[in-house]
Enzyme design. Structure first.
Site, mmCIF file in Angstrom:
data_model
loop_
_atom_site.group_PDB
_atom_site.id
_atom_site.type_symbol
_atom_site.label_atom_id
_atom_site.label_comp_id
_atom_site.label_asym_id
_atom_site.label_seq_id
_atom_site.Cartn_x
_atom_site.Cartn_y
_atom_site.Cartn_z
ATOM 1 N N CYS A 42 36.425 36.695 32.031
ATOM 2 C CA CYS A 42 35.867 37.537 32.918
ATOM 3 C C CYS A 42 34.678 37.311 33.246
ATOM 4 O O CYS A 42 33.698 37.241 32.801
ATOM 5 C CB CYS A 42 35.664 38.925 32.259
ATOM 6 S SG CYS A 42 34.358 40.393 33.663
ATOM 7 N N LYS A 69 44.015 48.492 28.612
ATOM 8 C CA LYS A 69 42.724 49.170 27.664
ATOM 9 C C LYS A 69 43.265 49.877 26.509
ATOM 10 O O LYS A 69 43.540 51.233 26.681
ATOM 11 C CB LYS A 69 42.388 50.025 28.706
ATOM 12 C CG LYS A 69 41.981 49.922 30.120
ATOM 13 C CD LYS A 69 41.799 50.816 31.226
ATOM 14 C CE LYS A 69 41.687 49.994 33.107
ATOM 15 N NZ LYS A 69 40.978 48.670 32.738
ATOM 16 N N VAL A 82 35.034 45.500 31.350
ATOM 17 C CA VAL A 82 34.408 44.748 30.853
ATOM 18 C C VAL A 82 33.874 44.249 31.674
ATOM 19 O O VAL A 82 33.733 43.581 32.547
ATOM 20 C CB VAL A 82 35.145 43.809 29.805
ATOM 21 C CG1 VAL A 82 36.041 44.740 28.474
ATOM 22 C CG2 VAL A 82 36.112 43.202 30.597
ATOM 23 N N GLU A 94 29.091 48.127 33.303
ATOM 24 C CA GLU A 94 28.148 47.452 34.857
ATOM 25 C C GLU A 94 27.053 46.131 34.440
ATOM 26 O O GLU A 94 25.824 46.335 34.333
ATOM 27 C CB GLU A 94 27.459 47.996 36.311
ATOM 28 C CG GLU A 94 28.017 49.484 36.913
ATOM 29 C CD GLU A 94 29.615 48.732 37.447
ATOM 30 O OE1 GLU A 94 29.287 47.273 38.497
ATOM 31 O OE2 GLU A 94 30.443 49.174 37.264
ATOM 32 N N SER A 95 27.960 44.925 34.986
ATOM 33 C CA SER A 95 27.343 43.724 34.243
ATOM 34 C C SER A 95 25.849 43.698 34.898
ATOM 35 O O SER A 95 24.874 42.968 33.979
ATOM 36 C CB SER A 95 28.005 42.549 34.803
ATOM 37 O OG SER A 95 28.205 42.960 36.387
HETATM 38 N N1 LIG Z 1 31.288 46.331 38.215
HETATM 39 C C1 LIG Z 1 31.518 45.773 37.417
HETATM 40 C C2 LIG Z 1 33.525 45.147 36.945
HETATM 41 C C3 LIG Z 1 33.906 44.400 36.304
HETATM 42 C C4 LIG Z 1 35.329 44.607 36.138
HETATM 43 O O1 LIG Z 1 35.669 43.844 37.575
HETATM 44 N N2 LIG Z 1 35.857 43.779 35.346
HETATM 45 C C5 LIG Z 1 36.903 43.383 35.383
HETATM 46 C C6 LIG Z 1 37.438 41.890 34.021
HETATM 47 S S1 LIG Z 1 37.347 40.239 35.524
HETATM 48 C C7 LIG Z 1 37.778 44.586 34.472
HETATM 49 O O2 LIG Z 1 37.980 44.728 33.436
HETATM 50 N N3 LIG Z 1 38.958 44.640 34.925
HETATM 51 C C8 LIG Z 1 40.249 45.789 34.599
HETATM 52 C C9 LIG Z 1 40.831 45.920 35.642
HETATM 53 O O3 LIG Z 1 40.772 45.371 36.888
HETATM 54 O O4 LIG Z 1 41.589 47.401 35.256
HETATM 55 C C10 LIG Z 1 30.709 45.011 36.715
HETATM 56 O O5 LIG Z 1 29.897 44.289 37.279
HETATM 57 O O6 LIG Z 1 30.388 45.235 35.666
#
Ligand SMILES: N[C@@H](CCC(=O)N[C@@H](CS)C(=O)NCC(=O)O)C(=O)O
Length: 276
Positions: A42, A69, A82, A94-95
């Site tokens: 990710c 999850k 994540v 939130e990254s």
């Molecule tokens: N806005 C979030 C986005 C994080 C995100 O989209 N992570 C993806 C993996 S790259 C995820 O966990 N996806 C799970 C899903 O789509 O259900 C951040 O910046 O942390």
């Protein structure tokens, strides 16, 4: 236990980090009060992971599949995304928030990745927002574009993405090699994960569209600056240490390129929305 149906098409991915990233994971398996709930693939995770590695903050790496999850993730982060951080038994997500938090919470850990003066700190936030609100969504509009025989449509997405990258590069310190000068900062690590994945456009979309050396026309200087930045970032130890073998990213990005991925990000892109 998982709340989600295991038939989520994106859940079928290599179960763990490989290559240099696996070595980093192996070095962070021991119990620590600070825990990073991660997906090895990710790019949002990689932002936070880069900051942890740069600053040598002690952390425990915990691999989870965010498309399948586990309750341990959902308990911390109801959205089940994540990266999720557990700090002192409290959740954070939130990254970009995590990146700034690590900078604030571990002041004794260097390098400092946010500039000291308020103006430059604010500038970091402007361009971090630009990455999240412009560069990443246009990266995905380009990557997910279908049908592939609509050359004009594809070219429009390519131009849009390259245009945003150019706008970003124009903001860089003249000398560099990093965004703000000789040393890297948060700005570099907030965008790096997408810039080290640009091979996806050569592989799936018939080319990225950033001109090669000597072919940049009026923008030759911009693209020369870009190459300098990219080379510095690709050679950064933390970047190498958080990157897995390309072959295992391939099926994940294939689903995006075919526009069949069902991640929150893929769905948001199809719906014309921004980053979830
Ligand atoms: N806005 C979030 C986005 C994080 C995100 O989209 N992570 C993806 C993996 S790259 C995820 O966990 N996806 C799970 C899903 O789509 O259900 C951040 O910046 O942390």
């Amino acid at each position: 236990m998982s709340k989600q149906n295991s038939s989520h098409p994106d859940a079928d991915l290599h179960p763990e980090a490989t290559g240099l990233a696996k070595k980093t994971v192996d070095a962070h398996r021991d119990e620590q009060p600070l825990k990073l709930y991660s997906g090895w693939f990710c790019p949002f995770v990689q932002r936070a992971w880069l900051v942890l590695e740069e600053k040598k903050i002690p952390y425990q790496y915990i691999e989870v599949n965010p498309y399948h999850k586990p309750d341990s993730l959902l308990k911390l982060n109801p959205r089940g995304l994540v990266p999720t951080l557990q700090y002192d038994n409290k959740p954070l997500y939130e990254s970009t928030v995590i990146c700034e938090f690590l900078e604030d919470a571990y002041p004794e850990h260097t390098p400092h990745l946010l500039p000291q003066d308020p103006y430059s700190r604010a500038r970091t936030r402007i361009w971090t927002d630009f990455v999240t609100s412009r560069i990443i969504p246009s990266f995905h509009r380009f990557l997910q574009f279908q049908p592939m025989d609509d050359e004009e449509g594809l070219e429009e997405k390519r131009r849009e993405f390259v245009g945003y990258v150019r706008e970003f590069v124009r903001e860089m310190d003249e000398q560099g090699p990093f965004f703000m000068g000789a040393e890297p900062g948060l700005m570099d690590f907030v965008i790096a994960p997408w810039m080290v994945r640009l091979w996806v456009f050569d592989h799936f979309k018939g080319g990225l569209g950033i001109p090669e050396e000597g072919k940049g026309g009026d923008d030759e200087k911009v693209w020369a600056r870009w190459r300098k930045w990219l080379s510095a970032i690709q050679n950064r130890e933390s970047v190498k240490a958080t990157t897995s073998d390309t072959e295992h990213y391939m099926p994940i990005y294939q689903r995006y390129a075919d526009n069949t991925a069902q991640s929150e990000l893929a769905k948001a892109t199809r719906a014309g929305k921004g980053v979830p």
